[in-house]
Design a protein around this motif. Structure first.
Motif, PDB file in Angstrom:
ATOM      1  N   ARG A 162       1.016  -1.327   0.040  1.00 51.27           N
ATOM      2  CA  ARG A 162      -0.043  -0.119   0.091  1.00 51.27           C
ATOM      3  C   ARG A 162       0.957   1.361  -0.138  1.00 51.27           C
ATOM      4  O   ARG A 162       0.478   2.342  -0.278  1.00 51.27           O
ATOM      5  N   TYR A 218     -10.669  -2.430   9.056  1.00 55.95           N
ATOM      6  CA  TYR A 218      -9.513  -2.071   9.357  1.00 55.95           C
ATOM      7  C   TYR A 218      -9.697  -1.164  10.642  1.00 55.95           C
ATOM      8  O   TYR A 218     -10.750  -0.318  10.733  1.00 55.95           O
ATOM      9  N   VAL A 248      -7.820   1.928  12.447  1.00 54.32           N
ATOM     10  CA  VAL A 248      -6.595   2.876  12.630  1.00 54.32           C
ATOM     11  C   VAL A 248      -6.858   3.805  13.870  1.00 54.32           C
ATOM     12  O   VAL A 248      -7.835   4.600  13.905  1.00 54.32           O
ATOM     13  N   THR A 255     -12.707   0.982  10.142  1.00 53.69           N
ATOM     14  CA  THR A 255     -13.730   1.012   8.758  1.00 53.69           C
ATOM     15  C   THR A 255     -14.169  -0.324   8.564  1.00 53.69           C
ATOM     16  O   THR A 255     -13.233  -1.115   8.384  1.00 53.69           O
ATOM     17  N   ALA A 289     -14.495  -2.093   5.607  1.00 47.07           N
ATOM     18  CA  ALA A 289     -14.009  -2.333   4.231  1.00 47.07           C
ATOM     19  C   ALA A 289     -14.660  -3.522   3.570  1.00 47.07           C
ATOM     20  O   ALA A 289     -15.264  -3.279   2.344  1.00 47.07           O
ATOM     21  N   PRO A 308     -17.137   1.637  -6.990  1.00 50.75           N
ATOM     22  CA  PRO A 308     -16.614   2.977  -6.701  1.00 50.75           C
ATOM     23  C   PRO A 308     -15.354   2.845  -5.885  1.00 50.75           C
ATOM     24  O   PRO A 308     -15.345   2.109  -5.100  1.00 50.75           O
ATOM     25  N   SER A 309     -14.645   3.994  -5.838  1.00 51.43           N
ATOM     26  CA  SER A 309     -13.425   4.125  -4.898  1.00 51.43           C
ATOM     27  C   SER A 309     -14.007   3.737  -3.385  1.00 51.43           C
ATOM     28  O   SER A 309     -14.841   4.396  -3.080  1.00 51.43           O
ATOM     29  N   SER A 363     -14.874   1.043  -2.177  1.00 50.64           N
ATOM     30  CA  SER A 363     -15.760   0.178  -2.336  1.00 50.64           C
ATOM     31  C   SER A 363     -15.388  -1.278  -1.389  1.00 50.64           C
ATOM     32  O   SER A 363     -16.267  -2.249  -1.146  1.00 50.64           O
ATOM     33  N   THR A 383      -9.939  -3.734  -3.666  1.00 45.89           N
ATOM     34  CA  THR A 383      -8.382  -3.956  -3.167  1.00 45.89           C
ATOM     35  C   THR A 383      -8.521  -5.038  -2.027  1.00 45.89           C
ATOM     36  O   THR A 383      -7.592  -5.995  -1.864  1.00 45.89           O
ATOM     37  N   THR A 384      -9.450  -4.644  -1.025  1.00 47.68           N
ATOM     38  CA  THR A 384      -9.325  -5.394   0.130  1.00 47.68           C
ATOM     39  C   THR A 384      -9.827  -6.692  -0.152  1.00 47.68           C
ATOM     40  O   THR A 384      -9.167  -7.969   0.367  1.00 47.68           O
ATOM     41  N   GLU A 398      -6.181  -3.008 -10.640  1.00 46.97           N
ATOM     42  CA  GLU A 398      -6.199  -1.921 -11.577  1.00 46.97           C
ATOM     43  C   GLU A 398      -5.150  -1.727 -12.340  1.00 46.97           C
ATOM     44  O   GLU A 398      -3.926  -0.728 -12.386  1.00 46.97           O
ATOM     45  N   HIS A 400     -11.362   0.411 -12.411  1.00 42.66           N
ATOM     46  CA  HIS A 400     -12.298   1.525 -12.560  1.00 42.66           C
ATOM     47  C   HIS A 400     -12.696   2.215 -13.653  1.00 42.66           C
ATOM     48  O   HIS A 400     -13.583   2.867 -14.074  1.00 42.66           O
TER      49      HIS A 400
HETATM   50  N1  LIG Z   1      -4.757  -0.434   5.539  1.00 35.55           N
HETATM   51  C1  LIG Z   1      -6.068   0.197   5.706  1.00 35.55           C
HETATM   52  N2  LIG Z   1      -6.258   0.999   7.118  1.00 35.55           N
HETATM   53  C2  LIG Z   1      -7.489   1.555   7.233  1.00 35.55           C
HETATM   54  N3  LIG Z   1      -8.256   1.631   6.191  1.00 35.55           N
HETATM   55  C3  LIG Z   1      -7.960   0.939   5.164  1.00 35.55           C
HETATM   56  C4  LIG Z   1      -6.939   0.286   4.737  1.00 35.55           C
HETATM   57  N4  LIG Z   1      -7.100  -0.317   3.491  1.00 35.55           N
HETATM   58  C5  LIG Z   1      -8.362   0.202   2.865  1.00 35.55           C
HETATM   59  N5  LIG Z   1      -9.034   0.861   4.007  1.00 35.55           N
HETATM   60  C6  LIG Z   1     -10.432   1.397   3.876  1.00 35.55           C
HETATM   61  O1  LIG Z   1     -11.322   0.292   3.374  1.00 35.55           O
HETATM   62  C7  LIG Z   1     -12.237   0.569   2.331  1.00 35.55           C
HETATM   63  C8  LIG Z   1     -12.148   0.002   1.189  1.00 35.55           C
HETATM   64  O2  LIG Z   1     -10.845   0.199   0.640  1.00 35.55           O
HETATM   65  P1  LIG Z   1     -10.320  -0.539  -0.651  1.00 35.55           P
HETATM   66  O3  LIG Z   1      -8.713  -0.129  -1.011  1.00 35.55           O
HETATM   67  O4  LIG Z   1     -10.571  -1.986  -0.446  1.00 35.55           O
HETATM   68  O5  LIG Z   1     -11.064   0.225  -1.837  1.00 35.55           O
HETATM   69  P2  LIG Z   1     -11.006   0.079  -3.190  1.00 35.55           P
HETATM   70  O6  LIG Z   1     -12.350  -0.418  -3.854  1.00 35.55           O
HETATM   71  O7  LIG Z   1      -9.594  -0.532  -3.839  1.00 35.55           O
HETATM   72  O8  LIG Z   1     -10.844   1.665  -3.608  1.00 35.55           O
HETATM   73  P3  LIG Z   1     -10.007   2.259  -4.843  1.00 35.55           P
HETATM   74  O9  LIG Z   1     -10.924   1.851  -5.942  1.00 35.55           O
HETATM   75  O10 LIG Z   1     -10.041   3.624  -4.344  1.00 35.55           O
HETATM   76  O11 LIG Z   1      -8.896   1.581  -4.975  1.00 35.55           O
HETATM   77  C9  LIG Z   1     -11.670   2.204   2.223  1.00 35.55           C
HETATM   78  O12 LIG Z   1     -12.697   2.929   3.186  1.00 35.55           O
HETATM   79  C10 LIG Z   1     -10.485   2.391   2.584  1.00 35.55           C
HETATM   80  O13 LIG Z   1     -10.295   3.746   3.302  1.00 35.55           O
END
Ligand SMILES: Nc1ncnc2c1ncn2[C@@H]1O[C@H](COP(=O)(O)OP(=O)(O)OP(=O)(O)O)[C@@H](O)[C@H]1O
Ligand SMILES: [Mg+2]
Lengths: 410, 238
Positions: A407, B13, B15, B20, B22, B41-42, B44, B47-48, B169, B202
């Motif tokens: 990340r 998650y 912090v 959060t 996820a 969407p971003s 969502s 990545t998780t 991505e 995306h």
């Molecule tokens: N290591 C982390 N610590 C805290 N919060 C996290 C962490 N990784 C992801 N999040 C939160 O978890 C949620 C999902 O994140 P994720 O990265 O899976 O989204 P995404 O769909 O991949 O977004 P993007 O399209 O922007 O890449 C988001 O609200 C993000 O802020």
């Protein structure tokens, strides 16, 4: 694994300047250690060698009751028939030279100045006195039958403003507890380049010294130099058994015990300094490695994603440290080698500092002397300390969670 | 045949005091040979979800199966062992080791699984041919364009013949022609070798390559397979 080493090597190459400077930090640390060790060891050896040549010899035969600090002149405290005993000692195979010497305390007076000195009666023809003969800076050496000549150390002569040919008054303690005095001509002025010695010593021919102090045919000691100082104990034992109960034989180690102790103390002290130098070096290297770990966080994530176990990640960073350490050590040996050669061949001038240190004879120049033992152990210590220090950044790299690592910086 | 299955997975998650959610209970099954897009969407949770399927991370609750094996409770080294040889990764940034050549980057996973040198050499050559980069095999990443780097990453992901390749991505940092070339390379390799691809994106230009689309929103799967709808949602959500 070759690939790990290859990657480690290339990573070092990636930031050449930084790698170079951290290796240089180790190199300078090691070079400094080698130089320090060489100078201290050289100084100790030099002082020991000076002490032996100028003052104690390898062995001394003395009367049992003789006390070197009192320079007693009572017959009981002296060696009778010293020439005969010296000849007997000199006949032993390991003995290089044996010669009688008489020590008395005296005062040199010139004008209205007077200085306490050690008056030493020597046999001018003995090669044991070569260091003084070689150190003659003006005038001539003594002859055995000279009745009114003496030799004076340069430091003392300078202090009193005297030169060869000048007259001085010399007072000595005599055997019967009295004091005698006589006017002498300074035949020559010598320098042993050892201010502590040259400022407090006056030489007379042995026979004159014996007459002056009224000790008859006696000497304080038989001064013995050996061909090899390691034989001191063996020869001492042999002499002891053949000379019965009246005499004692002391060795250079016993006579220079102050120096032996000083050496032990300074070794402990140096160890402390070595550790400080190494700690500084290690800090620089750890700092570089930590920086490099954080810069490569994402790479660590990639390797981990591909399935590299934490142990391997650690091994990779550690391999990098090993390469860095090897490079630093090689550079350090070159750099340190040069410094040590300089110290050994040319030495460092310490001049008058040498005179102010009482108790120890230190030459005007300190020459380095690095034992192979010290060189090897310091090199190994520097290497090991560096690697131990490098463990921390390697562990740091291995502890990174792949998710966080990937990340980072996205 | 099922390559991976996710059952009721959540990922929270923490912090500091902030939590959060996820993922809030996702279930999904990926069959061998799929070419599936993960959209939404971003934030969502794309990545998780990929990280959980890829055994890079552990779910807060629920199970993740890879080739039938529950991997949700494995420790770090065990997860590394599962990833090695089983899962290939392609990231948005061109995740190559900068000190290694294109050839060596592709070779790396093979070294990790202990492939013999002759076989390794053959395989790397074949992979570089597939992604059309034989000519730049000895170049370092900084001597390659972004598109070339990403295709090296594709080749590396394929190296060990993994069951599953996860791409997060993969075209986000590429211009249209390069993005197209990377997607086409991936689609072709999927057809020719049958390797399973799951990619998060995306990018509306990329979604049509997918043969199945899974849509995430706020940590939940809201659409499974609805290609047209998704394109519209992306347009609205982005
Ligand atoms: N290591 C982390 N610590 C805290 N919060 C996290 C962490 N990784 C992801 N999040 C939160 O978890 C949620 C999902 O994140 P994720 O990265 O899976 O989204 P995404 O769909 O991949 O977004 P993007 O399209 O922007 O890449 C988001 O609200 C993000 O802020
Ligand atoms: Mg994402």
């Amino acid at each position: 694994m070759i690939q790990l080493l290859k990657m480690a090597y290339r990573d070092l190459g990636r930031n050449r300047r930084r790698s170079f400077f951290s290796a240089l930090a180790l190199a300078m640390g090691l070079a400094l250690l080698l130089l320090m060790a060489a100078v201290v060891e050289g100084e100790m050896r030099g002082a020991m060698e000076l002490g032996i040549r100028l003052q104690t010899g390898h062995l001394q035969v003395r009367a049992k009751s003789y006390n070197e600090n009192k320079a007693s002149l009572k017959f009981d405290d002296l060696v009778a028939n010293p020439e005969q005993i010296a000849a007997q000692v000199a006949s032993l195979a390991p003995v290089q030279v044996a010669t009688p010497r008489l020590f008395a305390s005296g005062i040199v007076a010139s004008g209205d100045e007077s200085v306490g000195v050690s008056v030493v009666g020597i046999d001018p023809s003995s090669p044991a006195n070569d260091p003084y003969r070689a150190g003659l800076v003006s005038g001539s050496f003594l002859t055995a039958d000279d009745r009114e000549g003496l030799l004076m150390g340069q430091t003392l002569a300078d202090k009193l403003g005297l030169k060869a040919g000048d007259r001085v008054n010399l007072l000595v303690n005599t055997s019967n507890g009295g004091v005698d005095q006589q006017s002498f001509v300074i035949r020559g002025i010598f320098s042993t380049h050892t201010p502590a010695f040259d400022q407090g010593t006056v030489f007379l021919p042995l026979t004159k010294a014996q007459a002056f102090t009224q000790v008859g045919d006696h000497a304080s000691i038989i001064f013995v130099l050996l061909k090899n100082r390691d034989q001191a104990n063996a020869v001492a034992a042999a002499l002891q058994s053949s000379n019965g109960s009246r005499y004692q034989v002391v060795t250079w180690e016993q006579m220079n015990d102050l120096l032996v102790q000083t050496e032990q103390l300074s070794n402990a002290y140096m160890m402390f300094l070595y550790l400080i130098v190494l700690a500084i070096t290690a800090t620089v290297i750890v700092n570089t490695l930590i920086m490099s770990v954080f810069e490569r966080t994402r790479e660590i994530g990639i390797l981990s994603a591909i399935g590299m176990r934490a142990g391997r990640v650690m091994a990779m960073f550690f391999a990098e440290s090993v390469l860095l350490a090897v490079g630093g050590i090689v550079m350090g040996l070159l750099l340190g080698g040069l410094l040590v050669v300089y110290a050994t061949d040319i030495g460092f001038y310490v001049g008058s500092i040498a005179g102010s240190m009482s108790g120890l004879l230190i030459g005007e120049r300190i020459y380095g002397y690095l034992t192979p033992n010290a060189a090897v152990s310091l090199t190994v210590i520097a290497f090991v300390v560096t690697l131990l220090a490098a463990l921390y950044p390697a562990v740091l790299a291995a502890r990174m969670e792949p998710v966080d690592a990937l990340r980072s910086g996205q | 045949m099922e390559v991976t299955r996710v059952e009721n997975v959540t990922r929270i998650y923490k912090v500091g005091q902030m939590e959060t959610q996820a993922l809030r209970g996702v279930s999904l099954c990926i069959e061998s040979g799929e070419f599936t897009a993960l959209v939404g969407p971003s934030g969502s949770g794309k990545t998780t979800l990929l990280q959980l399927i890829g055994c890079l991370d552990q779910p807060t609750s629920g199970q993740v199966y890879i080739n039938g094996k529950d991997v949700s409770k494995l420790n770090r080294n065990q997860r590394a062992d599962v990833r090695r040889g089983t899962i290939g990764f392609i990231f948005q940034f061109f995740a190559l080791i900068p000190t290694l050549t294109a050839y060596e980057n592709v070779e790396l996973p093979l070294l990790l699984i202990g492939t013999g040198s002759a076989e390794r050499h053959e395989r790397v050559k074949q992979l570089l041919d597939w992604v059309d980069l034989a000519a730049v095999a000895q170049h370092r990443p900084d001597q390659l364009s972004g598109g070339q780097q990403q295709r090296v990453a594709v080749a590396r992901a394929l190296a060990t013949k993994p069951s599953l390749i996860l791409a997060d991505e993969p075209t986000a940092n590429l211009d249209t022609p390069n993005g197209k070339q990377v997607m086409e390379t991936m689609a072709r390799l999927n057809r020719e070798t049958g390797v399973t691809f799951v990619f998060a994106t995306h990018d509306p230009r990329v979604i049509h390559y997918a043969r199945r689309v899974v849509t995430l929103r706020d940590g939940l799967i809201v659409e499974n397979n609805g290609v047209q709808d998704v394109a519209a949602q992306i347009g609205a959500g982005a």
